[in-house]
Design an enzyme around this catalytic site. Structure first.
Site, PDB file in Angstrom:
ATOM      1  N   ASP A  48     -18.429  16.273  29.541  1.00  0.00           N
ATOM      2  CA  ASP A  48     -17.457  16.185  30.246  1.00  0.00           C
ATOM      3  C   ASP A  48     -16.740  17.129  30.621  1.00  0.00           C
ATOM      4  OD1 ASP A  48     -14.245  15.525  31.297  1.00  0.00           O
ATOM      5  OD2 ASP A  48     -15.649  13.786  32.671  1.00  0.00           O
ATOM      6  N   ILE A  49     -17.139  18.563  31.970  1.00  0.00           N
ATOM      7  CA  ILE A  49     -16.498  18.776  32.249  1.00  0.00           C
ATOM      8  C   ILE A  49     -15.193  18.867  32.384  1.00  0.00           C
ATOM      9  CG2 ILE A  49     -16.909  21.079  33.959  1.00  0.00           C
ATOM     10  CD1 ILE A  49     -19.960  20.156  34.321  1.00  0.00           C
ATOM     11  N   GLU A 103     -18.706  14.718  36.985  1.00  0.00           N
ATOM     12  CA  GLU A 103     -18.972  15.442  35.896  1.00  0.00           C
ATOM     13  C   GLU A 103     -19.323  15.209  34.480  1.00  0.00           C
ATOM     14  OE1 GLU A 103     -16.514  14.524  37.696  1.00  0.00           O
ATOM     15  OE2 GLU A 103     -14.191  15.238  36.866  1.00  0.00           O
TER      16      GLU A 103
END
Length: 533
Positions: free
Chosen positions: A407-408, A450
């Site tokens: 996950d960003i 994301e």
């Protein structure tokens, strides 16, 4: 006219037959040459990767042992004889457990040496040995692999060492592990292909420390590779071409950070070309025979179906113009059949083209159905399909695999401050980093927003953790569109610790949540059991 027309058709057939042989010959040679060169480069890469992975794995356990022992107080600073005997007993147990450990010992600032079942030569001072000096240079990290000759047995060993510190961060000594080079020598000496010029050797500090030919041992690398090749540790691997004794060579190298070595495999390009030429004799012979046969059949068919009917028609017309009464001939049905067949062939050809176009369109639609429109990565539907396949292989053949849930961090802030177009651009760039830095066998998907999910076939949990940490650092050090810096959090899990795909992905998701909770920009994984450590 008949003889002239037949002669023209014969010359025409022979001419185009020779042209066909020439074109196909060039195509065949080019194809085989490029294919063999690519195969050899791929083989060199795979050979180097296999040897590098073996060496990395071989030494990784020693690094763990050194890191662990260097934290034990009694090893760092044995006060009395009782402490020293305990330290020696620890070393004895380690040597008894792992046959790859030839010696494990610690030298101290007072010149004392603690080692099990070995009496050093008189006057032996560990402080002046290369392993001690190298450990001081590498502090606080483990030193790179140092090959040396054991004083008493003259056996070639590799030493890894690490500095010991007391509670006041003062150096008290060095702990080291020695292991034999026999396994590595045997591995790099194996020749799995038929190329006699294939060699694999190892270089440290531009000096050859392993080579099947002992004449090259401890010689500068420039004596073997005279071309200016820049072996940069920052580039972990790469292919190159060079000249050795007027012979064109190709090679591939890997850099092993844990020991500071370059593993290099090379082969003579001329030997590859000779192999290609020997392989071409049979296909070229078949090609020539087929071309001559086609020429004969083509000429025979033209005469029977075109030339002879035209001559018969010409004779009939001449006779009619001269008033000569001739018996009316019925032209062979094959003339009409040829025309009909040609029409059918054209029709079939057009239909075939349409089918090809339709197949390509269907393939494109199929690809679109399994790809994420923005990033081009696989979508969630495709990942479900691939994870089911991997789970089947696990259940039937026990082929291990792991997953990374990525996950960003704080991506909403990027969208809020820079807009969704910039956010989309960063998602695309991040996807390219994943594709570039993961293996071709790894399945990469955009899981949602994301969030990304990576399936890593035949990958244990420690290997997956290593890959995840590498990705995290690459992203952290990368500058994205408009000089934006981002980080990622990664949750790691493997199928050995899960009963189903759902449980596996859920474990990775939980670990990702933990990584977020711990401050982001972290890799979190389920605890390893004892057999994985």
């Amino acid at each position: 006219m008949g003889k002239s027309l037949k002669k023209d058709f014969l010359i025409f057939s022979i001419f185009w037959s020779l042209i066909l042989i020439f074109i196909l010959g060039i195509f065949t040679f080019t194809f085989l040459f490029n294919n063999e060169m690519n195969n050899m480069r791929l083989y060199l890469k795979e050979r180097n990767d296999n040897i590098s992975n073996f060496i990395e794995g071989y030494f990784k356990k020693f690094l763990v042992i050194l890191d662990t022992l260097s934290e034990i107080d009694i090893v760092k600073n044995p006060i009395n004889q009782y402490d020293k005997e305990i330290v020696k007993d620890i070393y004895r147990k380690i040597m008894g457990t792992d046959s790859d450990v030839n010696y494990i010992y610690s030298g101290y600032e007072n010149g004392e040496l603690l080692i099990f079942d070995y009496i050093p030569p008189e006057g032996f001072d560990p402080r002046v040995r290369p392993l001690y000096i190298e450990a001081l240079k590498s502090a606080p990290y483990v030193s790179k692999g140092i090959p040396y000759t054991e004083i008493k047995t003259q056996e070639w060993l590799i030493s890894l060492s690490k500095v010991l510190y007391d509670d006041n961060n003062k150096i008290t000594g060095v702990i080291a592990i020695d292991t034999s080079v026999d396994k590595i020598n045997k591995l790099i000496s194996e020749k799995e292909s038929g190329f006699q010029s294939l060699n694999t050797f190892i270089v440290k500090d531009n000096v050859i420390i392993f080579h099947p030919n002992k004449l090259f041992l401890f010689k500068p690398i420039t004596e073997l590779i005279t071309s200016p090749i820049d072996f940069n540790p920052n580039n972990k691997n790469g292919g190159f071409d060079f000249v050795f004794k007027d012979q064109n060579m190709i090679g591939f190298y890997n850099y092993l950070d844990s020991v500071g070595w370059f593993v290099i495999s090379t082969v003579n390009k001329n030997e590859i070309i000779s192999d290609i030429l020997s392989k071409m004799i049979y296909p070229l012979s078949i090609l020539i025979m087929l071309s001559l046969t086609v020429t004969f059949l083509y000429s025979f068919t033209l005469n029977r179906n075109i030339v002879n009917p035209i001559i018969a028609l010409k004779n009939s017309v001449v006779n009619l113009t001269q008033g000569i009464k001739t018996i009316k001939k019925s032209y062979p049905n094959n003339e009409i059949g040829v025309i009909a067949s040609e029409i059918e062939r054209i029709t079939e050809t057009e239909l075939y083209k349409r089918n090809i176009e339709l197949a390509k369109l269907n393939e494109k639609l199929k690809e679109l159905s399994i790809r994420d429109k923005l990033t081009g990565l696989y979508n969630r539907h495709k990942m479900d399909e691939e994870s089911s396949k991997a789970f089947y292989l696990w259940e039937r053949y026990k082929k291990n695999f792991s997953v990374l849930m990525i996950d960003i961090d704080r991506f909403k802030k990027v969208n809020d401050e820079h807009g969704h177009l910039v956010g989309d651009r960063i998602l695309v760039e991040f996807s390219e980093i994943l594709t570039k830095n993961l293996r071709k066998s790894d399945v990469i998907s955009r899981w949602g927003g994301e969030e990304f999910l990576v399936l890593m076939p035949e990958t244990s949990l420690p290997q997956a953790i290593e890959a995840a940490e590498k990705l995290r650092k690459i992203v952290e050090n990368n500058t994205f569109h408009e000089n934006i810096k981002i980080t990622i959090s990664i949750g790691v899990s493997d199928i050995e610790n899960s009963k189903s795909i759902k449980e596996l992905i859920n474990a990775a998701d939980i670990n990702l949540y933990k990584a977020k909770h711990l401050g982001r920009n972290k890799v979190v994984y389920s605890p390893l059991n004892e057999t994985n450590i």
